[in-house]
Write a protein that holds these residues in place. Structure first.
Motif, PDB file in Angstrom:
ATOM      1  N   ALA A 222      34.671  41.680  47.478  1.00  0.00           N
ATOM      2  CA  ALA A 222      35.367  42.405  48.541  1.00  0.00           C
ATOM      3  C   ALA A 222      36.875  42.312  48.392  1.00  0.00           C
ATOM      4  CB  ALA A 222      34.933  41.857  49.895  1.00  0.00           C
ATOM      5  N   LEU A 223      37.364  41.129  48.086  1.00  0.00           N
ATOM      6  CA  LEU A 223      38.816  40.932  47.975  1.00  0.00           C
ATOM      7  C   LEU A 223      39.387  41.764  46.833  1.00  0.00           C
ATOM      8  CD1 LEU A 223      41.252  39.059  49.030  1.00  0.00           C
ATOM      9  CD2 LEU A 223      40.845  37.805  46.925  1.00  0.00           C
ATOM     10  N   ASN A 224      38.659  41.831  45.740  1.00  0.00           N
ATOM     11  CA  ASN A 224      39.205  42.427  44.530  1.00  0.00           C
ATOM     12  C   ASN A 224      38.936  43.913  44.382  1.00  0.00           C
ATOM     13  OD1 ASN A 224      40.450  40.224  42.824  1.00  0.00           O
ATOM     14  ND2 ASN A 224      38.472  39.289  43.288  1.00  0.00           N
ATOM     15  N   SER A 225      37.996  44.437  45.196  1.00  0.00           N
ATOM     16  CA  SER A 225      37.636  45.823  44.932  1.00  0.00           C
ATOM     17  C   SER A 225      37.914  46.765  46.090  1.00  0.00           C
ATOM     18  CB  SER A 225      36.155  45.912  44.524  1.00  0.00           C
ATOM     19  OG  SER A 225      35.334  45.325  45.518  1.00  0.00           O
ATOM     20  N   PHE A 226      37.190  46.609  47.209  1.00  0.00           N
ATOM     21  CA  PHE A 226      37.235  47.709  48.163  1.00  0.00           C
ATOM     22  C   PHE A 226      37.672  47.326  49.567  1.00  0.00           C
ATOM     23  CE2 PHE A 226      32.937  46.060  47.659  1.00  0.00           C
ATOM     24  CZ  PHE A 226      32.633  45.648  48.928  1.00  0.00           C
TER      25      PHE A 226
ATOM     26  N   HIS B 182      47.349  44.869  45.576  1.00  0.00           N
ATOM     27  CA  HIS B 182      48.204  46.050  45.419  1.00  0.00           C
ATOM     28  C   HIS B 182      48.545  46.186  43.945  1.00  0.00           C
ATOM     29  CE1 HIS B 182      51.605  48.798  45.872  1.00  0.00           C
ATOM     30  NE2 HIS B 182      51.175  49.042  47.107  1.00  0.00           N
ATOM     31  N   GLU B 183      47.972  47.196  43.314  1.00  0.00           N
ATOM     32  CA  GLU B 183      48.072  47.311  41.863  1.00  0.00           C
ATOM     33  C   GLU B 183      49.512  47.498  41.399  1.00  0.00           C
ATOM     34  OE1 GLU B 183      46.577  46.645  38.425  1.00  0.00           O
ATOM     35  OE2 GLU B 183      45.144  46.950  40.074  1.00  0.00           O
ATOM     36  N   GLU B 184      50.271  48.318  42.101  1.00  0.00           N
ATOM     37  CA  GLU B 184      51.649  48.580  41.688  1.00  0.00           C
ATOM     38  C   GLU B 184      52.506  47.320  41.776  1.00  0.00           C
ATOM     39  OE1 GLU B 184      55.507  51.253  43.136  1.00  0.00           O
ATOM     40  OE2 GLU B 184      53.499  51.714  43.897  1.00  0.00           O
ATOM     41  N   ASP B 185      52.342  46.552  42.842  1.00  0.00           N
ATOM     42  CA  ASP B 185      53.154  45.353  43.031  1.00  0.00           C
ATOM     43  C   ASP B 185      52.589  44.147  42.282  1.00  0.00           C
ATOM     44  OD1 ASP B 185      54.587  46.947  44.695  1.00  0.00           O
ATOM     45  OD2 ASP B 185      54.163  45.834  46.542  1.00  0.00           O
ATOM     46  N   GLY B 186      51.312  44.203  41.921  1.00  0.00           N
ATOM     47  CA  GLY B 186      50.689  43.055  41.264  1.00  0.00           C
ATOM     48  C   GLY B 186      50.637  41.843  42.176  1.00  0.00           C
ATOM     49  N   PHE B 187      50.169  42.070  43.444  1.00  0.00           N
ATOM     50  CA  PHE B 187      50.214  41.000  44.435  1.00  0.00           C
ATOM     51  C   PHE B 187      49.179  41.288  45.512  1.00  0.00           C
ATOM     52  CE2 PHE B 187      52.376  38.053  47.405  1.00  0.00           C
ATOM     53  CZ  PHE B 187      52.680  37.038  46.511  1.00  0.00           C
TER      54      PHE B 187
ATOM     55  N   LYS C   9      47.847  36.061  35.933  1.00  0.00           N
ATOM     56  CA  LYS C   9      49.127  36.021  35.228  1.00  0.00           C
ATOM     57  C   LYS C   9      50.194  36.781  36.012  1.00  0.00           C
ATOM     58  CE  LYS C   9      49.494  35.458  30.948  1.00  0.00           C
ATOM     59  NZ  LYS C   9      49.554  35.432  29.458  1.00  0.00           N
ATOM     60  N   GLN C  10      49.846  37.906  36.608  1.00  0.00           N
ATOM     61  CA  GLN C  10      50.826  38.658  37.391  1.00  0.00           C
ATOM     62  C   GLN C  10      51.323  37.842  38.596  1.00  0.00           C
ATOM     63  OE1 GLN C  10      48.213  42.382  37.534  1.00  0.00           O
ATOM     64  NE2 GLN C  10      50.266  43.284  37.650  1.00  0.00           N
ATOM     65  N   ILE C  11      50.388  37.180  39.275  1.00  0.00           N
ATOM     66  CA  ILE C  11      50.788  36.362  40.429  1.00  0.00           C
ATOM     67  C   ILE C  11      51.684  35.218  39.984  1.00  0.00           C
ATOM     68  CG2 ILE C  11      49.945  34.836  42.254  1.00  0.00           C
ATOM     69  CD1 ILE C  11      47.380  36.530  42.304  1.00  0.00           C
ATOM     70  N   LEU C  12      51.302  34.556  38.907  1.00  0.00           N
ATOM     71  CA  LEU C  12      52.057  33.391  38.449  1.00  0.00           C
ATOM     72  C   LEU C  12      53.450  33.778  37.955  1.00  0.00           C
ATOM     73  CD1 LEU C  12      49.298  31.296  36.630  1.00  0.00           C
ATOM     74  CD2 LEU C  12      50.249  30.978  38.917  1.00  0.00           C
ATOM     75  N   GLN C  13      53.581  34.977  37.393  1.00  0.00           N
ATOM     76  CA  GLN C  13      54.902  35.415  36.954  1.00  0.00           C
ATOM     77  C   GLN C  13      55.853  35.534  38.133  1.00  0.00           C
ATOM     78  OE1 GLN C  13      53.694  38.924  34.781  1.00  0.00           O
ATOM     79  NE2 GLN C  13      53.787  37.883  32.803  1.00  0.00           N
ATOM     80  N   ARG C  14      55.347  35.977  39.270  1.00  0.00           N
ATOM     81  CA  ARG C  14      56.183  36.006  40.475  1.00  0.00           C
ATOM     82  C   ARG C  14      56.347  34.602  41.055  1.00  0.00           C
ATOM     83  NH1 ARG C  14      57.604  40.886  42.366  1.00  0.00           N
ATOM     84  NH2 ARG C  14      56.268  42.712  42.038  1.00  0.00           N
ATOM     85  N   MET C  15      55.272  33.855  41.065  1.00  0.00           N
ATOM     86  CA  MET C  15      55.281  32.532  41.681  1.00  0.00           C
ATOM     87  C   MET C  15      56.273  31.600  40.984  1.00  0.00           C
ATOM     88  SD  MET C  15      51.894  30.268  42.330  1.00  0.00           S
ATOM     89  CE  MET C  15      51.893  28.486  42.366  1.00  0.00           C
ATOM     90  N   PHE C  16      56.418  31.744  39.677  1.00  0.00           N
ATOM     91  CA  PHE C  16      57.320  30.868  38.929  1.00  0.00           C
ATOM     92  C   PHE C  16      58.618  31.567  38.533  1.00  0.00           C
ATOM     93  CE2 PHE C  16      53.377  28.583  38.743  1.00  0.00           C
ATOM     94  CZ  PHE C  16      53.783  27.267  38.873  1.00  0.00           C
TER      95      PHE C  16
END
Length: 902
Positions: free
Chosen positions: A617-621, A630-635, A718-725
């Motif tokens: 549910a979290l990842n799809s719909f 949010h695909e564009e923001d990667g978050f 990886k997208q989350i961690l790039q922002r996180m760090f």
């Protein structure tokens, strides 16, 4: 006590371990007496009998000197029995103050420019788990305490300004203060040697009065139980020894105790009764010698305020020092015991007991704290443990009685019982237990998720108490019949994040993977709690959860606990992530139990499949075919579901979007042999439901096949961690910020036709949301950082060196996931490690002074500035911030199982 294969808590380890081994339950003899006296009882919900529900004003500080408490007591450096019947604490007078210093002063929520705020300096110096040895230090000004100045200055300051502190008044300049320490050393479980020492650090001689007080909690004035115990002075010929004064406390439940004071103190008696004439203009008091009698006698010279007959329910031993010389020290000795005073009371055995217990405390911590830590780290860790142990408080609150009021006084206004009023749905709650508090003064009431974090460092020193605390929150007198855990007394029905199972698992590990009975006790109750979450916080049945503020106060664009307009629903990234995390922890515990009892196998598969559903549910719909990702923001973001079918993302990058990282746990390779039903179900799902199995990541390594359940796939991770760090967003020198620093310029959004604004606030809160005394819009918070680092290590064990992230951004340096966890942990511990002689956590407060009288005392703040690391909020939060001891001292016993977890 359960078997101890490592010998850590056997009688042969240290003397303190031996005392722990004599009994580990709340009724264990060595736990009868402890620092269970609250730092603040006034201004609490349980003492509020008003129509308005304004707890701060219903029982203000100014009343505390003369008004009997209903549910507990408070005092300076005090102790009590575990039932709270008999209490002992300090009173001090510098001959200038308008009242005796009997309790810590601070500002109410309305008086402080950042909410409630203690305005004193005190430190927990040392303590052992059985309270065989304790030391507490209070810094007492020699000039008149500036109560009104502190109130006025802070009331007139804006939220953008710093708080005005006691040190800012100039009263403490030139060291014009006494350091007053009180120490307790138990000669036996019911025999306490007490030493009070005062040092004049100022340049001139100064007067001081030390008045240790013993009193009985008032249980008789409310019309429910008229039985009254009493305290009476021992006089010749009953008192047969010279050189001391003594009283006998005759208590119907505890039995008889004797308090002896060395020398010739003046013994003063009154009663723990309200002075209704002085406070409320009543015609007559319920007793002639009221709670403020000793205060009025000493401060105002009112000889009629104390009982000429030497008996009562409150007694003070008055020691007068007309002029303590500059640099001089004065001390008094007392003994609280079930044995009548004799020549031996203050004989050589007294000093020997104090010396022995101090030495034994050193020996205990020499085994608890890793020997390779340097002196600075050892000092911080030991102070953290001391603060945790001093933070144990007797918490007494029967909500049904509180709602009904008392027959003799405190009649309950009808408004209190109206639907929706505070705690009306929690009338089953009836607690009278010793509980680990978040903070001695600002939070003298438990909070469920705070307590879960406390138990991690507690398990290093007192695993039995840590386990007891986790079980306590699940007992029928605490947990709601519907399965909800109580949040905190301001509203037990608020929702805290479900971290209980995670804490229980870690306490089990720290305790040596040995107490399966504890796991069963917690796990079976958490089954009820998990069901409550599913039934109450997934209103659409979509496996996307709401939860309200979830302990993170003002992190959102609006108050997430406030009711939304009809037809609106906030689907929360953090609530959903917490539930995925909860599923995994329950899955892990069920697997451990199923290794020894196959009946738990299908419970493990239940949580496995529930996690897979949440992950899908979290990842799809989501519930409206709108993913929280949010695909564009990667978050990940919260989504506001609206009546017209729209479901916009709340595009604010905050801790809310980092928490999906918590949904990671290893599936141990031994399940193939030891949990055949779980293995069979996994294989069935892989064959028949391959679409739901994306969160099960597998890889092969030298040690064999590895499996990981992950809420986020590697690309999104990886997208989350790039922002996180990214240092321009979440990564600070001292951990991960709660809101991205990208919002240093405010950003606004339209929510239901109204504009909501949020900006990065690295320090104190600029909004009054949730009282304004904490801030999740930029600062670093210890507990969520510890969780994030813990899960990065989980990912790191699975991926090894094959998964890297560039840190710092643009540097070209690739870091493994374990190295990223190390970055977080190093940032958190760096808060307490001096740089150029100063701890970053001390910021620009007086503790940052080069003066060793200040710099020797680390403080454990509620949260930390996202840029500078300065400690903010509650200044004695040796609750979850004591996790620093766990980070500095992360020792685990060897896993005794042939095939253990990673």
């Amino acid at each position: 006590m359960t078997d101890d294969p490592f010998g850590r808590f056997s009688a042969g380890t240290t003397a303190e371990h031996g005392r722990l081994g004599e009994g580990d339950g709340p009724a264990a003899p060595w736990r009868l007496w402890g620092p269970y006296l609250a730092g603040r009882q006034w201004g609490t919900v349980r003492e509020d009998y008003s129509h308005s529900g304004d707890a701060w004003n219903a029982f203000p500080f100014d009343h505390a000197v003369a008004r009997a408490y209903r549910w507990g007591e408070d005092g300076l450096g005090g102790i009590s029995d575990r039932f709270g019947f008999m209490n002992l604490g300090l009173a001090l007078w510098n001959t200038r103050d308008p009242i005796l210093k009997e309790r810590l002063f601070g500002l109410t929520n309305e008086e402080g420019n950042h909410g409630e705020d203690a305005k004193e300096y005190w430190w927990a110096i040392d303590g052992t788990p059985t309270h065989s040895y304790m030391e507490w230090l209070y810094r007492y000004p020699q000039a008149e305490y500036p109560y009104q100045q502190l109130r006025e200055e802070n009331r007139n300051r804006s939220r953008e300004q710093r708080e005005f502190e006691l040190a800012d008044t100039g009263l403490l300049d030139e060291h014009r203060f006494f350091d007053v320490s009180i120490g307790y050393a138990k000669a036996a479980p019911d025999d306490l040697c007490i030493t009070v020492t005062a040092v004049n650090h100022g340049p001139d001689a100064a007067p001081l009065e030390i008045v240790p007080q013993l009193w009985l909690r008032n249980t008789w004035a409310w019309g429910r139980d008229r039985r009254r115990s009493r305290i009476q002075q021992l006089l010749p010929p009953t008192l047969t020894v010279a050189g001391l004064e003594a009283v006998e406390c005759l208590h119907g439940f505890l039995g008889n105790y004797y308090l002896a004071g060395e020398g010739s103190p003046e013994v003063l008696f009154c009663d723990n009764e309200t002075n209704a004439v002085a406070l409320f203009g009543a015609e007559k008091n319920p007793a002639p010698f009221t709670k403020d009698g000793i205060n009025n006698y000493i401060v105002h010279g009112d000889t009629g305020a104390v009982n000429p007959v030497p008996e009562g329910t409150k007694v003070g031993f008055r020691y007068v020092f007309d002029a303590v010389p500059a640099g001089g020290t004065v001390s008094v000795r007392l003994r609280l015991s079930t044995t009548p005073p004799s020549e031996e009371t203050f004989g050589p055995s007294f000093a020997a007991t104090v010396a022995d217990r101090a030495r034994e405390a050193d020996e205990f911590y020499a085994t608890v704290i890793h020997p390779e830590l340097d002196e600075q780290d050892r000092h911080v860790a030991r102070r953290a443990y001391a603060g945790l142990l001093w933070g144990k408080q007797l918490y007494r609150y029967d909500v049904e009685q509180w709602l009904d009021g008392d027959p003799a006084v405190n009649p309950a206004p009808e408004e209190r019982k109206e639907y929706g009023r505070r705690n009306t749905h929690w009338n089953h709650l009836a607690i009278a237990d010793v509980i680990s508090m978040p903070d001695e003064w600002e939070y003298p009431w438990f909070a469920a998720w705070d307590l879960a974090f406390h138990c991690i460092p507690l398990a290093h020193v007192d695993p039995a108490f840590a386990k007891e605390q986790l079980v306590l929150m699940c007992r029928e007198w605490a947990m709601h019949p519907n399965g909800q855990l109580p949040a905190y007394e301001w509203e037990f029905g608020d929702v805290n994040p479900p971290v209980h199972a995670w804490s229980a698992w870690h306490v089990y590990r720290i305790d040596g993977y040995r107490d399966r009975e504890f796991l069963v006790r917690v796990f079976t109750k958490l089954l009820l709690n998990f069901s409550w979450w599913v039934n109450r916080k997934d209103s659409s049945g979509s496996n996307i959860f709401e939860g309200g503020f979830l302990g993170m106060d003002n992190i959102g664009l609006f108050n997430r606990s406030a009711p939304l307009p009809p037809g609106f629903r906030l689907e929360q990234s953090d609530a959903t992530s917490w539930m995925a995390f909860y599923c995994q922890q329950m899955f892990k515990i069920a697997l451990e139990l199923s290794r020894h009892d196959s009946a738990w196998d299908d419970t493990a598969t239940k949580f496995l499949e529930h996690f897979l559903s949440i992950a899908r549910a979290l990842n799809s719909f989501g519930s409206r075919n709108i993913s929280l990702w949010h695909e564009e923001d990667g978050f990940f973001y919260d989504v506001l579901v609206q009546p017209d079918g729209q479901a916009p993302h709340m595009r604010v990058r905050s801790m809310v979007g980092l928490l999906p990282i918590l949904g990671a746990t290893e599936v141990p390779s031994w399940i193939t042999q030891e949990c055949p039903d779980v293995t069979a179900r996994l294989r069935w799902l892989q064959r028949r439901r391959p679409a739901v199995m994306g969160p099960l990541l597998t890889r092969s390594g030298p040690e064999g096949r590895k499996m990981l359940l992950s809420l986020v796939d590697p690309a999104r991770l990886k997208q989350i961690l790039q922002r996180m760090f990214d240092e321009s967003e979440f990564l600070s020198p001292y951990g991960i910020r709660s809101l991205s620093a990208a919002y240093k310029e405010p950003v606004s959004f339209e929510v239901n036709g109204q504009v909501a604004t949020i900006e990065y606030e690295p320090g104190e809160s600029k909004t009054g949301m949730f009282g304004g005394n904490s801030n999740w819009r930029g600062p670093v918070w210890f507990p969520v950082n510890v969780l994030l680092a813990d899960k990065l290590r989980t990912y790191g064990r699975h991926f090894g060196d094959s998964f890297t992230v560039e840190v710092p951004a643009g540097s070209g340096q690739q870091r493994t996931l374990v190295e990223l966890a190390d970055i977080i942990d190093r940032g958190l511990t760096a808060l307490f490690r001096p740089v150029n002689g100063r701890r970053p956590a001390d910021g620009s407060r007086i503790e940052a002074s080069d003066d060793p009288l200040w710099s020797v005392h680390p403080t454990f703040s509620e949260f930390f500035d996202g840029d500078t690391g300065e400690g903010l909020g509650a200044a004695h939060q040796t609750g979850w911030t004591a996790l620093v001891a766990h980070l500095l001292n992360p020792r685990l016993p060897p896993d005794p199982r042939a095939k253990g977890w990673g």
